[in-house]
Design an enzyme around this catalytic site. Structure first.
Site, short mmCIF file in Angstrom:
data_model
loop_
_atom_site.label_atom_id
_atom_site.label_comp_id
_atom_site.label_asym_id
_atom_site.label_seq_id
_atom_site.Cartn_x
_atom_site.Cartn_y
_atom_site.Cartn_z
N HIS A 1 21.78 10.42 106.33
CA HIS A 1 22.16 9.36 107.27
C HIS A 1 22.82 9.96 108.52
O HIS A 1 24.05 9.97 108.64
CB HIS A 1 23.11 8.37 106.60
CG HIS A 1 22.43 7.42 105.67
ND1 HIS A 1 21.83 6.24 106.10
CD2 HIS A 1 22.22 7.48 104.33
CE1 HIS A 1 21.31 5.61 105.06
NE2 HIS A 1 21.52 6.34 103.98
N GLU B 1 23.02 8.67 111.45
CA GLU B 1 23.75 7.63 112.21
C GLU B 1 25.17 7.48 111.68
O GLU B 1 26.10 7.19 112.44
CB GLU B 1 22.97 6.30 112.16
CG GLU B 1 23.11 5.47 110.90
CD GLU B 1 22.48 6.08 109.66
OE1 GLU B 1 21.73 7.07 109.77
OE2 GLU B 1 22.75 5.57 108.55
N CYS C 1 16.54 7.55 105.06
CA CYS C 1 16.85 7.30 103.65
C CYS C 1 15.75 6.45 103.00
O CYS C 1 14.64 6.94 102.82
CB CYS C 1 18.25 6.69 103.50
SG CYS C 1 18.90 6.83 101.81
#
Ligand code: MN
Length: 246
Positions: free
Chosen positions: A221, A223, A126
């Site tokens: 994202h 994660e 990001c």
């Protein structure tokens, strides 16, 4: 006695060698309220689940310190967060939505440059991907809703599809030409830096991933998707951890 010492020494050496095979991966952070070092647990958990050792990095302001830190690490994750200061790509601040922490910008850029100089793998997520594009000479849309007309919602976490370039890391890992990803950004790559390879785009044409040298950059994202239960994203973190260990 002497034999015992040599045996103990060999055990220590074996332990040191096997420990070295678990990559040590530093993750950059925000500066939170009250001077806290701030990082979502999604990042550290993703690295740990993928078999790496996650280290939370404090902000720093000294190039020699950044180089010393990278000297201890096997890889770097540039995490999400604030906007990159527009002056770094030759623009004035566009509007009130642009939020900058110049101390974090300096810290992340020192870490990123040290990683580039050392050739250690970087996963830029990001803001991290936007920062990497700017450091390498590219520019950003400062505020997609007011600068880039699109039917794709990129803010607020709504999922959207991305198309993948054949042969890219994502296409190779997932064996597909498109993926569904989350989206929490109001900025994006505008002019790609020289030499970077845009490897994924949303339907409106915005870059959603790029690769250059030992850098993998994603606008989404992974994660967070991993922590929310989409275990397929362990593949990306596993590949990154293995890359850091080789
Ligand atoms: Mn997006």
């Amino acid at each position: 006695m002497r034999r015992l010492s040599l045996y103990a020494l060999s055990l220590l050496l074996a332990a040191a060698c096997s420990a070295h095979k678990t990559p040590l991966i530093g993750i950059s952070c925000s500066r939170g309220a009250g001077g806290a070092t701030q990082l979502a647990t999604t990042y550290t958990e993703a690295v740990q689940r993928a078999g790496g050792i996650a280290v939370v990095l404090p902000t720093l302001q000294d190039a020699a310190q950044a180089e010393a830190v990278l000297g201890k690490l096997d890889g770097l994750i540039l995490s999400g967060g604030e906007d990159v200061q527009p002056g770094w790509y030759g623009e004035e601040v566009w509007n009130e939505t642009v939020y900058v922490d110049s101390l974090r910008d300096r810290s992340d850029s020192l870490l990123a440059r040290a990683a580039l100089a050392s050739g250690k793998p970087v996963l830029a997520i990001c803001r991290g991907s936007q920062l990497m594009n700017v450091l390498l000479g590219g520019s950003l849309y400062q505020d997609l809703p007011s600068q880039f007309g699109t039917a794709v919602a990129h803010g607020g976490g709504v999922a959207h599809r991305i198309g993948l370039e054949p042969g890219s890391v994502l296409a190779s890992l997932y064996g597909t030409d498109s993926l569904t990803v989350n989206s929490f950004h109001h900025q994006a790559v505008k002019d790609p830096a020289p030499g970077i390879n845009i490897t994924a785009r949303s339907a409106d044409g915005l870059p959603e991933a790029f690769e250059t040298g030992r850098v993998w950059a994603v606008q989404f994202h992974p994660e967070k998707m991993l922590q929310q239960g989409d275990s397929s994203w362990i593949s990306l973190f596993g590949a990154f951890v293995r890359r850091c260990g080789s």
